[in-house]
Structure formats: C-alpha cells, structure tokens
Design an enzyme around this catalytic site. Structure first.
Site, mmCIF file in Angstrom:
data_model
loop_
_atom_site.group_PDB
_atom_site.id
_atom_site.type_symbol
_atom_site.label_atom_id
_atom_site.label_comp_id
_atom_site.label_asym_id
_atom_site.label_seq_id
_atom_site.Cartn_x
_atom_site.Cartn_y
_atom_site.Cartn_z
ATOM 1 N N ASP A 49 0.801 -0.777 -0.645
ATOM 2 C CA ASP A 49 -0.096 0.299 -0.158
ATOM 3 C C ASP A 49 0.983 0.491 -0.081
ATOM 4 O OD1 ASP A 49 -2.059 1.249 0.128
ATOM 5 O OD2 ASP A 49 -1.733 2.080 2.356
ATOM 6 N N ASP A 51 -0.428 5.052 0.911
ATOM 7 C CA ASP A 51 -0.504 5.828 2.677
ATOM 8 C C ASP A 51 0.476 5.127 3.695
ATOM 9 O OD1 ASP A 51 -0.463 7.914 0.710
ATOM 10 O OD2 ASP A 51 -3.666 7.455 0.768
ATOM 11 N N GLY A 98 -7.323 4.063 3.898
ATOM 12 C CA GLY A 98 -7.824 3.248 2.786
ATOM 13 C C GLY A 98 -8.456 3.130 1.722
ATOM 14 N N ARG A 101 -11.613 8.197 -2.708
ATOM 15 C CA ARG A 101 -12.271 9.895 -1.549
ATOM 16 C C ARG A 101 -12.981 9.607 -2.279
ATOM 17 N NH1 ARG A 101 -7.508 12.089 -5.146
ATOM 18 N NH2 ARG A 101 -9.803 13.039 -6.933
ATOM 19 N N SER A 176 -5.818 6.085 -4.201
ATOM 20 C CA SER A 176 -5.392 8.019 -4.261
ATOM 21 C C SER A 176 -4.792 7.839 -5.719
ATOM 22 C CB SER A 176 -3.901 8.342 -4.199
ATOM 23 O OG SER A 176 -3.356 9.073 -4.240
ATOM 24 N N ASN A 178 -3.047 11.116 -6.704
ATOM 25 C CA ASN A 178 -2.049 10.932 -6.484
ATOM 26 C C ASN A 178 -0.469 10.467 -6.539
ATOM 27 O OD1 ASN A 178 -3.049 14.126 -6.861
ATOM 28 N ND2 ASN A 178 -4.306 13.228 -4.402
ATOM 29 N N ASP A 234 -1.536 -0.770 5.933
ATOM 30 C CA ASP A 234 -1.672 -0.187 6.627
ATOM 31 C C ASP A 234 -3.039 0.298 7.569
ATOM 32 O OD1 ASP A 234 -2.033 1.665 5.075
ATOM 33 O OD2 ASP A 234 -1.399 2.955 7.369
#
Length: 604
Positions: A49, A51, A98, A101, A176, A178, A234
């Site tokens: 992952d 982030d 996770g 958005r 994401s 980004n 996480d």
C-alpha cells in the site's frame, strides 16, 4: 521427543486460514529434493500500500480530511438532525482510510446522517456534491504536500531495494489518484513493476477496499497467483480486502495503535514497521539466511533456522544474553543423549523419551559503566542483523545498542560449532564504543537451569531431565557437570573467556567470580569482567566451549575430556603468546585465529 528446530511451535510462521489453500510451503515436484525445495521462497511477489506503508502521507491525508469535513459540518446547508461533532481519528479509520476519495466522502456523510447529490467527475471543489467534496479534499491534500513534502519510510525503502536485488516483482496498490506525484516526491519513481492507483481503478471500474479487486488486478499484472503473493497494508479495509482475495501472507503495519483491529481484519502478522518483517518468510538466498530487526513473534522460528551443528552437537541460534522465555529458547543437544521422564498427566502416569536440552554454553551479557544489564532491559536495541552463512557454517550478528545516557555501542558476534573438533564451539563478540570512552562490564557463564519446554505437549510430561553435579570456576575455566535423571548420562561443559584488542593484541581485563546475587546451583553467571573501552577501538571477547558426554569413547571422564578439548583449541594461540596473570584479575591473550577460524570452511 523434543525437536531441535522447534518447527511446529507457535513461532514457526503464519498459520493458514480455513478455506484458504496452504500458502506457506510451495508446491514441490516429487522429483525435487526436499533440501533444494527448502531454499525456494514460498512467495513470488509482494504488493504494498502507498499511504502509511511506503510513504508517510497519513498526516497530510488526515489534515486534509479534517479540514474538509469540519468545514462541511459547520456549513449552514447541512440538514437538521445531522451529527455535527468534529471529525476525529476514529472517523478517519472507519470511513476514509484506504478507500477512494468519493467512497470515503459518501461513507462519512452517511455516518453523520447527511445526503448530498453524487455529482459528476467534472465538479469543481466549490460544488456542494459528493464529487465536489472529493475534489476539494484532493486540493487540500496537494496543498499539504507542497507545504510539508513527503517522506518515505526507511524500512520500506530497504525492503524495496532488497526485493529488487532478489528480483522479486513488486507492485503498489493505492486508492489515491496522486500516486505518481507522491512517489516522485519520495524519490521512488520507477521503484515498482506495477502501479494500480485510483486512476487505474477508475478506468477499469474497480471498486475500492474492502473489495479485493485492486489487489487481484495487481497480482494479475505481476503474473503471480494471490496465494503466492504477500500484501503489506496499514488500513483495516486493505487487510480485509487481501484476506478476501486469498493472498498468501498479509502483513499489517500498525502506525495508529490498531493492532487488534488489523488482526481481526485478517492480518497474519502485525508489525510496527516494515523493517521488522521476517524476510525469511519472503526472500531466500541459496547460501545466506538473513534476518533484520527483532520480532518476538518470529524469534523462535529464527533461532531454529539458524541452528549450528556438526552431526554430533547442535546449538540453536539464540542470543547469548537471552534466557528461555516467551520469545527465546536456548538449546544445545548432543546425539544420543536421551532421558525418560515419568509424569502424572490428568491422573494417569505417562512416560516420554526426550532428546535432552543440555546446559547452555552461550551466556554473555554486558552493561555500560555500572548501568543496568542488557538482558534486563538496560540497553535499547536500535538495529540488529543476523546472517547464517551456510557455506562457512558461520552465524553472525550485528547490533547497535544505546543506554539511557545516549551512549552507543556496536556489537558484532560470530559463532561456529566446529567440524574439526566435534565437541568444540566458539562465540566471538566484538564491542566498539561510538562517541564515548569508559568502562564496560561483561558477565559470562554456563546456564544449567535448562528444561525441555519447546513443545508444550512434551513439557507436560516433565521437562527437567538434569541434576547439577558440579558448577564452579577453576583457574579461569568455567565448569558445569550434570547427570541425566533416568539414563544416568554425565555431561560436562567447560568454557574459557579471552580478550583482545586491535590486531589480536592482549588486553588487560579484571576478572572475578560472579557476585553472590548471581550465584547458586542453577544460576547462569560464573564470572564478572571489567574492561576499558576507548572511542572507536574494538574489544573482542572470545568464548570457547567444549561439551563432552559419558557416551563419548576413550575418555576417563567427561570433565577431563572437555578440558582436553579446550587445551587443544588453545594450543596454537598459547604457543604464540601465553596468557599472563596479574594481581586482582587475569590478563588474557586470545588470538583472532583461535576465536574464529579464517581458513577453509571445512575447518570451522
């Protein structure tokens, strides 16, 4: 009978879950040697992952979400009856962590009793729609990145480099959109073979976690079966997705005090940092077995796999400062040393024959300038790396320790069980002070308080097989004799301790019997040594041990035979520079070649 390797203990690795194929052992052709199969990694690929695992963007995400939702909750357009308490870390974990958005916006608003139009992908950040709020969150997140930057986790970067060196394919999965900008800011462009981010998921119409679709897509692109793929996550939603996708090993990274939640979601292992991952579960090397850091859940597994032996004698890879507890299990065994131990189990007499765990010759502990001992928590382990070199039959360990005053100490240990002299074993410990000078205290001994307790079922039959016959120090030699309780076999363990400086030069060390509070028939410690450390100057401690039993041939007694083994081992060194003595202690000469052979592997 107690197994020497401890395989089958709770620490031997991740358990397979019901309804999922066995993912720990690879499928092996009947024509392939089991020994060769044991060097094959059980996994073909790794998925990480972004982030919270690769990059420390969690704080930026949390700040952006909180700024957005606190503003939404204060907006007069929010309908009456909505729950208006501020956005919390609990909301972050439950609703948005996770998830894509838009999905995160919908889940949080629903949890507060707020309904908004879904909107369109082209909605600007000012739009009072789900899509508009998603755009606003993205703008806030990018602003956080511009102002504060992003930092990759060093432990994860080390893992990625090791995966690349081992040619293990690696993928990044993230909700994401980004991902490219975050990886660029972290200096990880091109680090992954496959990237499945929010943009890819949107183009393919893949749902976010806890649905496993994005992980399965990454595995497909890596050409790896999920059951032979590791997922490192996480977020509880990501862990649940990996569980439902049938992935072989699921590693939860706990950076938000949610260990129990990650375990409930399906994590096989939960760690505080990727650096703690037992790489023996993921990577293999033909001649080297390497473990980074300390993980109490896998310490038994590591001790078993780093056992050194020569066909007659074997010693588990336990740390010399450790004793038997929930994480550690020191063990030394000799071929043919068995004992029966009758015991009442649930009212019935049972009798089991055991390969006896013998006195532990390893104990070596230290402290700095009269502070607390390492084994008692007085020194903090900052770094650790263990490596078993199978070609040289050499177990090495490098560690960095720090005391409460910030003094750091480098520790380098090397260990062998001799092939040339079957009853001989050696432990070399080199200490180097970093940025300070002062006294170091070392205590050494032989632990006779050992039991067979590695397998609970065997321990229930009675784990104590030895009676201590003798325990003392004679002319600087540590001696322990024991007798098996039923088979009446006598075993002697003898050990010498020597000290050298750079180039093998002799070093004066004040040695004395262990203090009274460390004495007793079953105490570990026999001697106490005090030496001076100078900044950057190594001090080497060489512990040479001999283990002999009454089953060995052509000996008058195990003790005399053990002393003879030590004399033969020290002969070459003593011819070069015999040990001298001084009042109040002993001055030792210990050749580096005596401590650790540097010639052909077969002689070590």
């Amino acid at each position: 009978m107690e197994p020497e390797a401890g395989v089958g203990s709770p620490q031997a690795g991740p358990a397979t879950r019901p309804g999922r194929p066995d993912t720990v052992s690879p499928t092996v052709s009947p024509t392939v040697s089991p020994t060769v199969a044991g060097t094959v990694s059980p996994f073909d690929a790794v998925i990480l992952d972004l982030d919270g695992v690769v990059a420390d963007t969690a704080s930026a995400h949390r700040a952006a979400w909180k700024h957005l939702f606190d503003a939404v909750l204060a907006d007069p357009r929010v309908p009456p009856g909505a729950v208006l308490r501020p956005f919390t870390d609990g909301d972050y974990v439950a609703s948005v962590d996770g998830r894509p958005r838009v999905q995160g916006v919908e889940m949080f608003l629903r949890s507060r009793g707020i309904e908004l139009p879904h909107g369109t992908p082209s909605d600007p950040p000012e739009a009072w729609t789900v899509r508009g709020l998603g755009a606003a969150k993205n703008a806030l997140f990018l602003d956080e990145l511009r102002r504060h930057g992003v930092q990759a986790f060093p432990g994860t970067v080390e893992l990625i480099h090791r995966l690349q060196e081992s040619r293990v394919p690696c993928a990044l999965v993230t909700a994401s959109r980004n991902a490219a900008s975050v990886l660029a800011a972290a200096g990880l462009q091109g680090a992954f073979d496959v990237v499945v981010d929010g943009t890819v998921a949107g183009d393919l119409g893949l749902p976010g976690t806890p649905d496993p679709a994005t992980f399965l897509e990454a595995a497909r692109r890596l050409k790896a079966h999920p059951s032979r793929t590791v997922v490192i996550e996480d977020a509880t939603s990501g862990v649940a997705a990996a569980r439902d996708g049938g992935f072989g090993l699921i590693v939860g990274i706990d950076r938000a005090a949610q260990r129990a939640a990650l375990e409930r979601a399906g994590a096989d292992i939960v760690l505080d940092d990727v650096r703690e991952l037992d790489m023996g579960l993921v990577l293999t090397h033909r001649w080297h077995l390497i473990y980074e850091g300390f993980d109490p859940w896998h310490e038994g597994h590591r001790e078993a796999l780093t056992t050194l032996g020569n066909g007659r004698m074997a010693t588990r890879g336990a740390a010399p400062e450790s004793h038997a507890d929930a994480a550690h299990y020191p063990g030394t065994y000799l071929a043919g040393i068995y004992n029966r131990c009758p015991e009442l189990v649930r009212g019935e007499e049972a009798e089991g024959e055991h390969l006896v765990n013998l006195p532990n010759w390893l104990p070596l502990d230290l402290r700095l300038q009269a502070g607390p001992w390492w084994s008692e928590g007085g020194l903090t382990l900052l770094q650790q790396r263990r490596e078993l070199d199978l070609k040289r039959a050499l177990l090495s360990r490098r560690a960095v320790l720090e005391d409460a005053h910030g003094r750091r100490l480098d520790v380098h240990q090397r260990r062998i069980v001799s092939m040339a002299q079957p009853g001989l074993a050696l432990l070399e410990t080199t200490l180097t002070a970093r940025g300070w000078s002062g006294a170091v205290e070392i205590r050494t001994g032989i632990d006779a308080d050992v039991v067979n307790a590695n397998v609970p079922e065997d321990a229930a039959l009675g784990g104590r097989h030895l009676d201590v016959v003798d325990r003392r120090v004679r002319s600087g030699v540590e001696l322990v004799e024991v007798l098996t309780r039923q088979s009446c076999l006598r075993i002697a363990v003898a050990a010498t301790v020597g000290f050298t400086g750079p180039g093998g030069a002799p070093v004066e060390v004040a040695s004395s019997p262990a203090p009274d509070d460390a004495a007793g028939p079953r105490a570990r410690w026999l001697q106490h040594h005090v030496a001076a450390l100078a900044d950057g100057v190594p001090l080497t401690v060489c512990k040479t041990a001999a283990v002999v039993s009454s089953r060995d041939r052509a000996l008058s007694s195990p003790l005399s035979a053990a002393l003879a083994v030590l004399a033969r081992a020290a002969g070459a060194s003593h011819r070069r520079s015999p040990p001298t003595r001084r009042r109040g202690g002993r001055s030792w000469t210990c050749s580096a070649s005596t401590c650790m052979p540097t010639g052909r592997p077969s002689s070590s």
